[in-house]
Design a protein around this motif. Structure first.
Motif, PDB file in Angstrom:
ATOM      1  N   SER A  55       0.851  -1.179   0.000  1.00 31.68           N
ATOM      2  CA  SER A  55       0.000   0.000   0.000  1.00 31.68           C
ATOM      3  C   SER A  55       0.893   1.236   0.000  1.00 31.68           C
ATOM      4  CB  SER A  55      -0.916   0.004   1.234  1.00 31.68           C
ATOM      5  OG  SER A  55      -1.824   1.093   1.190  1.00 31.68           O
ATOM      6  N   ARG A  74      -3.451   3.364   7.020  1.00 33.30           N
ATOM      7  CA  ARG A  74      -4.636   2.642   6.560  1.00 33.30           C
ATOM      8  C   ARG A  74      -5.661   3.649   6.056  1.00 33.30           C
ATOM      9  NH1 ARG A  74      -3.385  -1.571  10.504  1.00 33.30           N
ATOM     10  NH2 ARG A  74      -3.246  -3.512   9.317  1.00 33.30           N
ATOM     11  N   ASN A  76      -7.917   2.845   4.145  1.00 29.00           N
ATOM     12  CA  ASN A  76      -9.159   2.085   4.212  1.00 29.00           C
ATOM     13  C   ASN A  76      -8.847   0.747   4.871  1.00 29.00           C
ATOM     14  OD1 ASN A  76      -8.194   0.216   2.130  1.00 29.00           O
ATOM     15  ND2 ASN A  76      -8.642   1.851   0.671  1.00 29.00           N
ATOM     16  N   ALA A  77      -9.880  -0.026   5.127  1.00 33.60           N
ATOM     17  CA  ALA A  77      -9.724  -1.281   5.872  1.00 33.60           C
ATOM     18  C   ALA A  77      -8.993  -2.358   5.080  1.00 33.60           C
ATOM     19  CB  ALA A  77     -11.100  -1.795   6.297  1.00 33.60           C
ATOM     20  N   GLU A  78      -8.801  -2.148   3.768  1.00 41.42           N
ATOM     21  CA  GLU A  78      -8.152  -3.170   2.947  1.00 41.42           C
ATOM     22  C   GLU A  78      -6.626  -3.155   3.056  1.00 41.42           C
ATOM     23  OE1 GLU A  78     -10.984  -1.433   1.534  1.00 41.42           O
ATOM     24  OE2 GLU A  78     -11.921  -3.232   2.383  1.00 41.42           O
ATOM     25  N   VAL A  79      -6.054  -2.098   3.639  1.00 39.59           N
ATOM     26  CA  VAL A  79      -4.596  -2.023   3.755  1.00 39.59           C
ATOM     27  C   VAL A  79      -4.121  -3.124   4.704  1.00 39.59           C
ATOM     28  CG1 VAL A  79      -2.652  -0.597   4.501  1.00 39.59           C
ATOM     29  CG2 VAL A  79      -4.579   0.449   3.283  1.00 39.59           C
ATOM     30  N   PRO A  80      -3.275  -4.066   4.236  1.00 43.24           N
ATOM     31  CA  PRO A  80      -2.951  -5.239   5.041  1.00 43.24           C
ATOM     32  C   PRO A  80      -2.019  -4.972   6.214  1.00 43.24           C
ATOM     33  CG  PRO A  80      -1.735  -5.292   2.981  1.00 43.24           C
ATOM     34  CD  PRO A  80      -2.678  -4.138   2.881  1.00 43.24           C
ATOM     35  N   GLU A 102      -2.157  -6.333  12.992  1.00 40.75           N
ATOM     36  CA  GLU A 102      -3.582  -6.639  12.931  1.00 40.75           C
ATOM     37  C   GLU A 102      -4.360  -5.543  13.659  1.00 40.75           C
ATOM     38  OE1 GLU A 102      -5.294  -8.986  11.442  1.00 40.75           O
ATOM     39  OE2 GLU A 102      -3.554 -10.017  10.588  1.00 40.75           O
ATOM     40  N   GLU A 135      -9.766   2.481   9.481  1.00 42.59           N
ATOM     41  CA  GLU A 135     -10.365   2.670   8.159  1.00 42.59           C
ATOM     42  C   GLU A 135     -10.005   4.028   7.568  1.00 42.59           C
ATOM     43  OE1 GLU A 135     -14.518   1.895   8.471  1.00 42.59           O
ATOM     44  OE2 GLU A 135     -14.229  -0.134   9.245  1.00 42.59           O
ATOM     45  N   ARG A 367      -3.932   7.517  -5.941  1.00 42.74           N
ATOM     46  CA  ARG A 367      -4.836   6.608  -5.241  1.00 42.74           C
ATOM     47  C   ARG A 367      -6.248   6.678  -5.835  1.00 42.74           C
ATOM     48  NH1 ARG A 367      -3.925   3.980  -0.843  1.00 42.74           N
ATOM     49  NH2 ARG A 367      -6.112   4.223  -0.258  1.00 42.74           N
ATOM     50  N   ASP A 375      -7.250   2.794  -9.214  1.00 48.34           N
ATOM     51  CA  ASP A 375      -5.947   2.871  -8.557  1.00 48.34           C
ATOM     52  C   ASP A 375      -4.866   3.013  -9.619  1.00 48.34           C
ATOM     53  OD1 ASP A 375      -3.714   2.721  -6.984  1.00 48.34           O
ATOM     54  OD2 ASP A 375      -4.216   0.814  -6.037  1.00 48.34           O
TER      55      ASP A 375
END
Length: 393
Positions: A55, A74, A76-80, A102, A135, A367, A375
């Motif tokens: 990311s 992050r 958004n919530a998809e950023v690992p 996490e 998020e 982004r 993207d």
């Protein structure tokens, strides 16, 4: 809506790409009324790293021993993962562990939610700033906004400093400076906010006292009517359907003078540089009005992200509109010292003891939220560098 600082990094990352000279029209003026700007051909930059980040890596910190760390907010919530160590081949490993990355709301003091930046102190201890936003927006997770002190020898968190007393429901903590020396242990943080308001946060690391200052002050606010242009295009929030909207961003970049007495800062959306006496921020007898009265407007500096000061009290400016780096001398003169087409969304600086100035190219403008949901970031992400003639501040 706020422009998330770690959102604009990328662009032609070929190691053979040539640096370009900033056009004369883009040379920043001197910051004193009636004083002529000085200019010279912008220098070339060297590619230091190509980071295979999952990311947008806006934050950057490098240890004395050469260990490289990037921070990926992050959005958004998809950023690992939000913090990683970079290997020589550019691959990344979650740091200090995958478990720590996490975003577990049930353990807000140990989970990493949204880390926009981290720095090393003079003892080569890593400090991470967590905004507590799993998020990227909304109220921070209760207890999630914090500083983490990390021992590199053990790759372990040794202390957590809660920042709850300094934040608001619309906070978006962004950048950090830590000053540990001569019997003092202090930290300074910018709060970019999630709208037009911003603030500075000062922390006494010895006692854990946290103070919010200059909340809503003109120097920490997003400036109205200003649009940032990156890669020849205005940076706007562009949903897949509907009208494009302007972005905002309050107090963003931050730098500390070499003696630790003066704090430099600037809004993300704003062309002026400001300074304030660092000590007054934590002075329990100083009123907010007294702090505000001490703010210095240092004048025009272009549209920037990150800032950093060197041992000669010169402040480096990430000129995001021009893929360039400038230096502001103590007399107010601003000189463009380097430019490079690979420096897309110039973001976080770091100065190493061997006098390299590093800067991340974050590609935030590419982004999805700024491109109709598409993207346009192109990993790997570049970290560039240039030689300077001074030590870290």
């Amino acid at each position: 809506m706020p422009l998330l600082r770690r959102d604009l990094l990328a662009g032609g990352l070929s190691a053979t790409a040539l640096a370009t000279t900033l056009p004369a029209a883009a040379q920043a003026p001197a910051t004193r009324t009636g004083e002529a700007a000085t200019s010279r051909p912008a220098g070339a930059m060297e590619l230091a790293h190509l980071v295979q980040a999952p990311s947008t890596p806006t934050g950057l910190a490098i240890s004395r021993g050469g260990r490289v760390f990037v921070m990926m907010p992050r959005f958004n919530a998809e950023v690992p993962i939000t913090v990683a160590e970079v290997a020589p081949d550019g691959s990344v490993t979650p740091y200090p562990s995958a478990a720590a990355n996490e975003p577990d709301r049930s353990r807000p003091q140990s989970a990493l939610f949204h880390v926009p930046n981290g720095v090393f102190d003079r003892d080569d201890t890593l400090w991470l700033l967590d905004a507590g936003l799993p998020e990227g927006k909304g109220p921070p997770v209760p207890g999630g906004a914090k500083l983490l002190q990390i021992d590199l020898a053990r790759d372990a968190v040794t202390r957590v400093v809660p920042l709850e007393a300094g934040i608001t429901p619309s906070s978006s903590l962004n950048d950090l400076r830590v000053d540990i020396r001569d019997g003092r242990a202090l930290a300074y943080i910018t709060d970019q906010g999630q709208g037009e308001e911003g603030a500075l946060i000062a922390v006494d690391l010895a006692s854990g006292r946290v103070v919010r200052r200059l909340d809503g002050h003109a120097s920490t606010k997003s400036q109205k009517g200003v649009v940032k242009f990156v890669e020849k295009r205005p940076v706007m929030l562009r949903p897949p359907t509907g009208k494009a909207q302007p972005v905002s961003g309050g107090a963003n970049g931050i730098a500390l003078s070499p003696d630790g007495r003066r704090l430099y800062y600037a809004p993300l959306i704003g062309r002026r540089l400001y300074a304030v006496d660092a000590a007054i921020l934590l002075d329990p007898d100083a009123t907010d009005a007294e702090v505000a009265a001490g703010v210095e407007d240092l004048g025009e500096k272009g549209l920037t992200g990150g800032l950093i000061a060197d041992s000669k009290d010169r402040v480096y400016l990430s000129l995001q509109e021009h893929n360039a780096v400038a230096r502001r001398d103590p007399d107010g003169t601003i000189t463009v010292i380097a430019s490079d087409e690979r420096l897309v969304w110039a973001d976080t600086f770091w100065i190493t003891p061997d006098r390299w100035l590093y800067i991340s190219a974050a590609q935030v403008n590419r982004r999805p939220e700024y491109n109709g949901g598409k993207d346009e970031q192109t990993p790997p992400y570049a970290v560039l560098r240039i030689r300077i003639d001074a030590d870290p501040a």
